[in-house]
Design a protein around this motif. Sequence first.
Motif, PDB file in Angstrom:
ATOM      1  N   LEU A 190     -42.620   8.337  32.556  1.00 17.01           N
ATOM      2  CA  LEU A 190     -42.351   9.097  33.770  1.00 17.01           C
ATOM      3  C   LEU A 190     -41.627   8.207  34.769  1.00 17.01           C
ATOM      4  O   LEU A 190     -41.353   7.038  34.493  1.00 17.01           O
ATOM      5  N   ASN A 191     -41.335   8.772  35.917  1.00 15.92           N
ATOM      6  CA  ASN A 191     -40.641   8.013  36.956  1.00 15.92           C
ATOM      7  C   ASN A 191     -41.271   8.298  38.314  1.00 15.92           C
ATOM      8  O   ASN A 191     -40.582   8.594  39.284  1.00 15.92           O
ATOM      9  N   LEU A 192     -42.593   8.207  38.381  1.00 14.33           N
ATOM     10  CA  LEU A 192     -43.284   8.449  39.642  1.00 14.33           C
ATOM     11  C   LEU A 192     -43.022   7.294  40.603  1.00 14.33           C
ATOM     12  O   LEU A 192     -42.989   6.134  40.195  1.00 14.33           O
ATOM     13  N   SER A 193     -42.861   7.617  41.866  1.00 10.11           N
ATOM     14  CA  SER A 193     -42.642   6.574  42.878  1.00 10.11           C
ATOM     15  C   SER A 193     -43.765   6.522  43.902  1.00 10.11           C
ATOM     16  O   SER A 193     -43.835   5.592  44.699  1.00 10.11           O
ATOM     17  N   ARG A 194     -44.650   7.544  43.885  1.00 10.74           N
ATOM     18  CA  ARG A 194     -45.787   7.588  44.813  1.00 10.74           C
ATOM     19  C   ARG A 194     -47.026   8.082  44.065  1.00 10.74           C
ATOM     20  O   ARG A 194     -46.921   8.962  43.212  1.00 10.74           O
ATOM     21  N   VAL A 195     -48.177   7.542  44.400  1.00 14.87           N
ATOM     22  CA  VAL A 195     -49.403   7.921  43.689  1.00 14.87           C
ATOM     23  C   VAL A 195     -49.757   9.382  43.929  1.00 14.87           C
ATOM     24  O   VAL A 195     -50.342  10.036  43.065  1.00 14.87           O
ATOM     25  N   GLU A 196     -49.392   9.924  45.102  1.00 15.35           N
ATOM     26  CA  GLU A 196     -49.741  11.312  45.384  1.00 15.35           C
ATOM     27  C   GLU A 196     -48.965  12.301  44.517  1.00 15.35           C
ATOM     28  O   GLU A 196     -49.298  13.492  44.478  1.00 15.35           O
TER      29      GLU A 196
END
Length: 276
Positions: A29-35
């Motif tokens: 994936l490419n998540l940039s924020r934990v939320e």
Amino acid sequence: MATNIGMMDSAYFVGRNEILTWINDRLHLNLSRVEEAASGAVQCQMLDMTFPGVVPMHKVNFDAKNEYDMIQNYKVLQDVFNKLKITKPLEINRLVKGRPLDNLEFLQWLKRFCDSINGGIMNENYNPVERRSRNGKERSVKGSNKIPKSLQTNNNHPPPNSSSVGLSKASGPKPAKAAEVQALSKELVDLKISTDLLEKERDFYFSKLRDVEILCQTPELDDLPIVVAVKKILYATDANESALEDAQEYLNQSLGVEDDEAEGNGEQLEEEKTQA
């Protein structure tokens, strides 16, 4: 299995960047924020990787955007917890709000739990993109942006050809440039160490705040003036203004009322003594 982990456990000192790297590397994936993991889909797939076949992935909605759809994902997660006899409570109502600290804390716990099962070793036989696909079409997860193939096969980049290698050797950096690169590399390492230390310190104080918050939520203490004042500070939403003055004003007013009542009672007792 490390299902119950105390707030002072080292698991809660793992920084946000390390958590995001752990998720992105394993699930492509490419998540940039934990939320962005607040929907519960990421958590379901992490357990699917750790316990193959336990999670009914066809029930997990990676497109969940509203709280109702997110709650359905957490119901799936709760069923998996029950199957695996995981006793950690799922604070669903808090997680679906997308608050960074709540989601960070849960992901920190999840990483520690998964690492306690697989030793922190990635399951090389697990294809995360295929597992979250439906009818051959990849389902999106917030932040994934149609995951590119380069993220699906991390180590399949072809090596540079011989001519490019020869060219790089022939046109290598000059001594002065090499020294500059070395100095910048050292500076980068120092900055990373400083960042890691700051993240650990932040997470340490966050755990303290969580303990205070949990204590303030005790029903027997809920209406105490000092508890109400503390909550005013904890739940203040204006980042540009301190809530301390408002909390102090409330506390002083509350204590002032109590002092006035005590003074009135004292005067009444004096009058009764005089009359006696």
